[in-house]
Design a protein around this motif. Structure first.
Motif, PDB file in Angstrom:
ATOM      1  N   TRP A 169      49.890 -36.375  90.875  1.00  8.05           N
ATOM      2  CA  TRP A 169      48.203 -36.655  91.469  1.00  8.05           C
ATOM      3  C   TRP A 169      47.208 -36.155  90.398  1.00  8.05           C
ATOM      4  CZ3 TRP A 169      44.479 -33.253  93.417  1.00  8.05           C
ATOM      5  CH2 TRP A 169      43.484 -33.709  93.986  1.00  8.05           C
ATOM      6  N   LEU A 170      47.288 -34.882  89.895  1.00  4.02           N
ATOM      7  CA  LEU A 170      46.297 -34.600  89.001  1.00  4.02           C
ATOM      8  C   LEU A 170      46.244 -35.276  87.769  1.00  4.02           C
ATOM      9  CD1 LEU A 170      47.122 -30.574  89.640  1.00  4.02           C
ATOM     10  CD2 LEU A 170      44.928 -32.032  90.069  1.00  4.02           C
ATOM     11  N   LYS A 171      47.823 -35.762  87.269  1.00  3.61           N
ATOM     12  CA  LYS A 171      47.422 -36.538  86.018  1.00  3.61           C
ATOM     13  C   LYS A 171      46.742 -37.849  86.257  1.00  3.61           C
ATOM     14  CE  LYS A 171      50.758 -38.381  82.439  1.00  3.61           C
ATOM     15  NZ  LYS A 171      52.233 -38.345  82.156  1.00  3.61           N
ATOM     16  N   ASP A 172      46.896 -38.639  87.298  1.00  2.00           N
ATOM     17  CA  ASP A 172      46.040 -39.618  87.755  1.00  2.00           C
ATOM     18  C   ASP A 172      44.697 -39.630  87.532  1.00  2.00           C
ATOM     19  OD1 ASP A 172      48.490 -40.985  88.115  1.00  2.00           O
ATOM     20  OD2 ASP A 172      48.667 -40.720  90.329  1.00  2.00           O
ATOM     21  N   ARG A 173      44.280 -38.260  88.014  1.00  4.62           N
ATOM     22  CA  ARG A 173      42.854 -37.890  88.191  1.00  4.62           C
ATOM     23  C   ARG A 173      42.372 -37.302  86.680  1.00  4.62           C
ATOM     24  NH1 ARG A 173      40.443 -37.312  93.427  1.00  4.62           N
ATOM     25  NH2 ARG A 173      41.952 -38.335  95.049  1.00  4.62           N
ATOM     26  N   LYS A 174      43.108 -37.484  85.455  1.00  8.35           N
ATOM     27  CA  LYS A 174      42.655 -36.945  84.070  1.00  8.35           C
ATOM     28  C   LYS A 174      42.974 -35.518  84.103  1.00  8.35           C
ATOM     29  CE  LYS A 174      41.645 -41.341  83.921  1.00  8.35           C
ATOM     30  NZ  LYS A 174      42.786 -42.405  83.178  1.00  8.35           N
ATOM     31  N   PHE A 175      44.022 -34.838  84.681  1.00  8.37           N
ATOM     32  CA  PHE A 175      44.292 -33.369  84.409  1.00  8.37           C
ATOM     33  C   PHE A 175      45.601 -33.295  84.426  1.00  8.37           C
ATOM     34  CE2 PHE A 175      45.536 -29.198  86.017  1.00  8.37           C
ATOM     35  CZ  PHE A 175      44.809 -28.544  85.038  1.00  8.37           C
ATOM     36  N   GLU A 176      45.928 -32.819  83.000  1.00  6.65           N
ATOM     37  CA  GLU A 176      47.406 -32.228  82.725  1.00  6.65           C
ATOM     38  C   GLU A 176      47.371 -30.957  82.093  1.00  6.65           C
ATOM     39  OE1 GLU A 176      51.432 -34.375  81.259  1.00  6.65           O
ATOM     40  OE2 GLU A 176      49.550 -35.480  80.866  1.00  6.65           O
ATOM     41  N   ASP A 177      47.965 -29.897  82.847  1.00  5.63           N
ATOM     42  CA  ASP A 177      47.882 -28.637  82.318  1.00  5.63           C
ATOM     43  C   ASP A 177      49.092 -28.514  81.492  1.00  5.63           C
ATOM     44  OD1 ASP A 177      47.140 -25.716  82.110  1.00  5.63           O
ATOM     45  OD2 ASP A 177      48.408 -25.336  83.773  1.00  5.63           O
ATOM     46  N   THR A 178      48.791 -27.695  80.260  1.00  6.63           N
ATOM     47  CA  THR A 178      49.712 -27.539  79.280  1.00  6.63           C
ATOM     48  C   THR A 178      49.817 -25.971  79.130  1.00  6.63           C
ATOM     49  OG1 THR A 178      48.106 -27.461  77.481  1.00  6.63           O
ATOM     50  CG2 THR A 178      49.190 -29.613  77.768  1.00  6.63           C
ATOM     51  N   ASN A 179      49.056 -25.229  79.810  1.00  5.99           N
ATOM     52  CA  ASN A 179      49.213 -23.840  79.517  1.00  5.99           C
ATOM     53  C   ASN A 179      50.132 -23.154  80.954  1.00  5.99           C
ATOM     54  OD1 ASN A 179      47.631 -23.727  77.436  1.00  5.99           O
ATOM     55  ND2 ASN A 179      45.699 -24.199  78.515  1.00  5.99           N
ATOM     56  N   LEU A 180      49.771 -23.497  82.063  1.00  5.20           N
ATOM     57  CA  LEU A 180      50.229 -22.883  83.451  1.00  5.20           C
ATOM     58  C   LEU A 180      51.366 -23.613  83.983  1.00  5.20           C
ATOM     59  CD1 LEU A 180      46.773 -21.513  84.406  1.00  5.20           C
ATOM     60  CD2 LEU A 180      48.302 -20.229  82.813  1.00  5.20           C
ATOM     61  N   ILE A 181      52.127 -22.887  84.710  1.00 11.36           N
ATOM     62  CA  ILE A 181      52.928 -23.482  85.796  1.00 11.36           C
ATOM     63  C   ILE A 181      52.940 -22.624  86.915  1.00 11.36           C
ATOM     64  CG2 ILE A 181      54.641 -24.824  84.150  1.00 11.36           C
ATOM     65  CD1 ILE A 181      56.419 -22.426  84.231  1.00 11.36           C
ATOM     66  N   PRO A 182      53.236 -23.276  87.915  1.00 10.86           N
ATOM     67  CA  PRO A 182      53.355 -22.480  89.354  1.00 10.86           C
ATOM     68  C   PRO A 182      54.722 -21.824  89.384  1.00 10.86           C
ATOM     69  CG  PRO A 182      52.914 -24.796  89.860  1.00 10.86           C
ATOM     70  CD  PRO A 182      53.350 -24.920  88.226  1.00 10.86           C
ATOM     71  N   ALA A 183      54.528 -20.498  89.900  1.00  7.95           N
ATOM     72  CA  ALA A 183      55.541 -19.678  89.920  1.00  7.95           C
ATOM     73  C   ALA A 183      55.552 -18.555  91.028  1.00  7.95           C
ATOM     74  CB  ALA A 183      55.962 -18.743  88.659  1.00  7.95           C
ATOM     75  N   CYS A 184      56.605 -18.057  91.401  1.00  8.63           N
ATOM     76  CA  CYS A 184      56.401 -17.220  92.573  1.00  8.63           C
ATOM     77  C   CYS A 184      56.998 -15.748  91.911  1.00  8.63           C
ATOM     78  CB  CYS A 184      57.468 -17.432  93.545  1.00  8.63           C
ATOM     79  SG  CYS A 184      57.490 -16.246  95.269  1.00  8.63           S
ATOM     80  N   PHE A 185      55.916 -14.629  92.283  1.00  9.45           N
ATOM     81  CA  PHE A 185      55.900 -13.452  91.844  1.00  9.45           C
ATOM     82  C   PHE A 185      56.284 -12.340  92.721  1.00  9.45           C
ATOM     83  CE2 PHE A 185      53.346 -16.228  89.053  1.00  9.45           C
ATOM     84  CZ  PHE A 185      53.758 -15.724  87.596  1.00  9.45           C
TER      85      PHE A 185
END
Length: 440
Positions: free
Chosen positions: A39-55
């Motif tokens: 969904w974010l990629k369709d809106r021109k956003f693609e994150d290369t720095n961060l990923i979702p995780a559980c801490f």
């Protein structure tokens, strides 16, 4: 309302950034995050720095995929990904908002949009974002009354104000909701319930970033400064290092840059502001462990609890403190009693023959050794009173956790607040003890 105490000042401004040594468990493979990424990629956003995780300790957050350098852009979220009042006006709600009188507030517009889009389910264009939002919140307005009754007095009073404010918000909005009936096949009363609006209010209040918008005539004059920022709002809070976080008018993106290096596979944090734990619990529904801004508030009744009742000048002293704004924000912190608290006590402890020196006290001057010693003794008594009260409250909460299993999570939250306050009070007691050494 005091300056700086309004809703605008409470919005997450994303001021700070740091990394955690705790390693998280990657959650980017989960279906909801796969859909969000598409969904974010369709809106021109693609994150290369961060990923979702559980801490451990913080729960769901964002983890660095690579080492991050100081000054590096870590998120640049396009305007097309943000939910703002412009989003609402361009939607099917726009016509109804434009003709409603008196004009609805920007907050009401956003809450209405969230409730409506959540009701739309699979038909909502915002479904991938809505799917990762919390289904329930832990702000005081969402907690059971018996849990709120366990709060420290200053926080309890503010929590009750919050609940009354949200209830009034709902009551005053019902006619506007009724005007939206043509948009729905179901009765609007079942869609825009108190529970639904409460969820939307908490979503905006706890997750919105600050983005200033132009004032529109179709909205009330309340500040129009909210923006919900999908993905970015997965960043958790830590109170340490400053970063630049703001909406870039040239790129039309909300941008966050690091202020320090961050190693690969560590949690990345931001800060919602230099808030104490009572403020964090009130506005965001959590308590920060080892929060350097945490403190214990001293109310007027406790301030005078150990002063002699025979002091004929007491009322005048209290009046002076109020006139010079020295009756509120009196605290114990990690570094002991605040300067404001000790100053207030020094004025209250002035002997009759010293009373004419009260202005010098407010300016920080030493009046006499006796005055210094007496004020420290009173501060120590107040601190000890709070320690005893806190220990009693922790025992009560421990007992309730055994009896009220359904309230376990809520009780644990309040228990954490009191535990942190106990640590502060114990630190203050040690400092006060050392401050009194020269007078022994």
């Amino acid at each position: 309302m005091k300056k700086g105490g309004g809703r605008t000042s409470r919005i997450r401004r994303r001021k700070l950034f740091r990394c955690s040594v705790s390693r998280g468990v990657n959650e980017s493979y989960k279906p909801e995050f796969i859909e969000l990424k598409k969904w974010l990629k369709d809106r021109k956003f693609e994150d290369t720095n961060l990923i979702p995780a559980c801490f451990p300790g913080t729960g769901r957050g964002l983890m660095s995929k690579t080492s991050l350098r100081e000054g590096q852009m870590i998120i640049s979220l396009p305007e097309s990904c943000l939910i703002t009042t412009d989003t609402v006006i361009r939607s099917y709600l726009g016509t109804y908002i434009a003709k409603w009188q008196p004009p609805p507030s920007p907050l009401l517009a956003l809450c209405t949009f969230l409730v409506s889009e959540k009701h739309a389910g699979d038909q909502s264009l915002w479904k991938p974002y809505l799917e990762i939002l919390p289904q329930a919140y832990t702000c005081p307005v969402c907690l059971e009354p018996e849990v709120v009754n366990l709060f420290p007095k200053p926080l309890k009073a503010k929590a009750e104000e919050q609940r009354a404010r949200v209830q009034e918000f709902f009551s005053s909005s019902r006619d506007f909701f009724s005007s939206l009936q043509p948009l729905f096949s179901e009765a609007v009363e079942s869609i825009f319930s108190y529970r639904a609006l409460l969820w939307a209010w908490c979503t905006v209040n706890t997750r919105a970033v600050y983005v200033k918008h132009r004032q529109r005539q179709c909205f009330s004059t309340e500040p129009n400064t909210y923006a919900l920022a999908p993905y970015l709002d997965l960043l958790n809070h830590s109170p340490e290092v400053q970063v630049k976080g703001a909406f870039n008018e040239e790129t039309r993106c909300y941008e966050i840059r690091t202020a320090s290096n961050c190693r690969k596979h560590e949690e990345v944090f931001i800060c919602y502001g230099p808030h104490d734990n009572q403020r964090l619990l009130l506005e965001y529904g959590f308590v920060s462990i080892h929060n350097p801004h945490a403190c214990v508030y001293v109310s007027e009744d406790i301030l005078v609890k150990y002063l002699p009742t025979t002091d004929k000048q007491m009322n005048k002293k209290i009046s002076i403190l109020k006139d010079h704004d020295f009756i509120e924000n009196l605290t114990f912190g990690w570094d002991g009693p605040s300067w404001r608290l000790l100053t207030a006590l020094k004025l209250l402890c002035l002997e009759a023959e010293e009373f004419t020196c009260w202005k010098k006290v407010l300016l920080g001057e030493v009046i006499s050794d006796t005055n210094e010693k007496t004020s420290l003794v009173i501060a120590q008594k107040i601190c000890q009173y709070f320690i005893e009260e806190t220990n009693a409250m922790l025992r009560k909460i421990s007992h309730m956790k055994d009896e009220e299993v359904t309230l376990l999570n809520q009780l644990t939250l309040v228990e954490t607040l009191w535990t942190e306050e106990l640590k502060i009070l114990q630190a203050s007691a040690e400092i006060l003890n050392s401050l009194q050494t020269p007078f022994r």
